[in-house]
Design a protein around this motif. Structure first.
Motif, PDB file in Angstrom:
ATOM      1  N   GLY A  26       0.624   3.574   2.146  1.00 17.91           N
ATOM      2  CA  GLY A  26       1.148   3.831   3.518  1.00 17.91           C
ATOM      3  C   GLY A  26       2.311   2.951   3.838  1.00 17.91           C
ATOM      4  O   GLY A  26       3.077   3.324   4.681  1.00 17.91           O
ATOM      5  N   MET A  27       2.461   1.776   3.360  1.00 18.44           N
ATOM      6  CA  MET A  27       3.516   0.859   3.646  1.00 18.44           C
ATOM      7  C   MET A  27       4.650   1.232   2.977  1.00 18.44           C
ATOM      8  O   MET A  27       5.779   1.428   3.485  1.00 18.44           O
TER       9      MET A  27
ATOM     10  N   ALA B  58      -2.254   7.881   8.393  1.00 17.86           N
ATOM     11  CA  ALA B  58      -2.843   7.114   9.580  1.00 17.86           C
ATOM     12  C   ALA B  58      -2.303   5.827   9.369  1.00 17.86           C
ATOM     13  O   ALA B  58      -1.574   5.363  10.658  1.00 17.86           O
ATOM     14  N   GLU B  59      -2.149   5.153   8.300  1.00 26.00           N
ATOM     15  CA  GLU B  59      -1.456   3.923   8.280  1.00 26.00           C
ATOM     16  C   GLU B  59      -0.153   4.043   8.630  1.00 26.00           C
ATOM     17  O   GLU B  59       0.361   2.924   9.140  1.00 26.00           O
TER      18      GLU B  59
ATOM     19  N   ASP C 167      -5.922   1.845  14.655  1.00 21.89           N
ATOM     20  CA  ASP C 167      -6.201   2.498  13.415  1.00 21.89           C
ATOM     21  C   ASP C 167      -7.247   3.407  13.261  1.00 21.89           C
ATOM     22  O   ASP C 167      -7.208   4.608  12.709  1.00 21.89           O
TER      23      ASP C 167
ATOM     24  N   ASN D 102      -5.791   6.349  15.037  1.00 20.28           N
ATOM     25  CA  ASN D 102      -4.632   7.064  14.111  1.00 20.28           C
ATOM     26  C   ASN D 102      -5.538   7.985  13.275  1.00 20.28           C
ATOM     27  O   ASN D 102      -5.011   9.068  12.825  1.00 20.28           O
ATOM     28  N   ARG D 103      -6.624   7.273  12.760  1.00 18.84           N
ATOM     29  CA  ARG D 103      -7.478   8.426  11.630  1.00 18.84           C
ATOM     30  C   ARG D 103      -7.894   9.687  12.389  1.00 18.84           C
ATOM     31  O   ARG D 103      -7.914  10.219  11.812  1.00 18.84           O
TER      32      ARG D 103
ATOM     33  N   THR E 250       0.829  -1.449   0.115  1.00 20.96           N
ATOM     34  CA  THR E 250      -0.100   0.149   0.096  1.00 20.96           C
ATOM     35  C   THR E 250       0.834   1.300   0.128  1.00 20.96           C
ATOM     36  O   THR E 250       2.083   1.156   0.300  1.00 20.96           O
TER      37      THR E 250
ATOM     38  N   GLY F 148       0.022   3.895  12.261  1.00 19.51           N
ATOM     39  CA  GLY F 148      -0.170   2.478  12.639  1.00 19.51           C
ATOM     40  C   GLY F 148       1.159   1.708  12.639  1.00 19.51           C
ATOM     41  O   GLY F 148       1.219   0.818  13.589  1.00 19.51           O
ATOM     42  N   TYR F 149       1.774   1.704  11.499  1.00 18.86           N
ATOM     43  CA  TYR F 149       2.814   0.774  11.542  1.00 18.86           C
ATOM     44  C   TYR F 149       4.082   1.234  12.557  1.00 18.86           C
ATOM     45  O   TYR F 149       4.526   0.395  13.064  1.00 18.86           O
TER      46      TYR F 149
ATOM     47  N   GLU G 197      -5.413   9.353   5.311  1.00 21.13           N
ATOM     48  CA  GLU G 197      -5.440   7.653   5.369  1.00 21.13           C
ATOM     49  C   GLU G 197      -4.073   7.275   5.227  1.00 21.13           C
ATOM     50  O   GLU G 197      -3.620   6.230   6.072  1.00 21.13           O
ATOM     51  N   VAL G 198      -3.145   7.647   4.353  1.00 18.32           N
ATOM     52  CA  VAL G 198      -1.512   7.311   4.291  1.00 18.32           C
ATOM     53  C   VAL G 198      -1.120   7.568   5.560  1.00 18.32           C
ATOM     54  O   VAL G 198      -0.337   6.748   6.089  1.00 18.32           O
TER      55      VAL G 198
END
Length: 154
Positions: free
Chosen positions: A11-12, A59-60, A117, A120-121, A9, A63-64, A56-57
């Motif tokens: 985000g990753m 927040a991801e 998650d 984070n958002r 993704t 999350g990581y 969204e990115v």
């Protein structure tokens, strides 16, 4: 040989990029966390780039980084914000953000991935981009902290 079906993704990809940059700064500064953190959080290109990513990115990515800290704690590889140098922990700007990072890790540990998650958002909606970069930086810099004579280097 099996195939890897992992979908990368945005985000990753961005998490890996930011993690690599932050750890590269630590190496560039000889393991000294404070100047690496300061450069990471004050780099205009990072903040400007994060502003283009979308909520969204980011927040991801948070999350990581939250999972990185949780896993580090479980594996004895750091993740304790108390190991960050006093220049970071005691600074009026970052103290509240350390609290935010700690809350995220606690939410992940106690309530699970879906709840963190969502948190984070929510944070992405409330915090300025610079603050989100700092929370990410705090988490990354707490991971596998460099040691010198039993203390985190500054």
């Amino acid at each position: 040989m099996g195939t890897d079906n992992t979908v990368m993704t945005t985000g990753m990809v961005e998490f890996k990029r930011a993690l690599g940059f932050a750890l590269g700064l630590r190496e560039e500064y000889g393991g000294k966390v404070t100047p690496a953190f300061n450069e990471f959080t004050s780099e205009p290109d990072i903040v400007g780039h994060w502003e283009t990513l979308g909520g969204e990115v980011i927040a991801e990515m948070l999350g990581y980084s939250t999972r990185l800290v949780r896993d580090a704690r479980e594996n004895g590889q750091g993740g304790e914000f108390s190991t960050l140098p006093a220049a970071i922990r005691d600074h009026g700007t970052y103290g509240p953000l350390i609290d935010v990072a700690e809350v995220l890790v606690n939410v992940l540990e106690n309530d699970g991935g879906m709840v963190v998650d969502a948190e984070n958002r929510r944070l992405v909606q409330e915090l300025e981009t610079l603050d989100m970069v700092a929370v990410f930086g705090l988490m990354v810099m707490s991971w596998n902290p460099p040691r010198k004579n039993g203390e985190a280097t500054c």
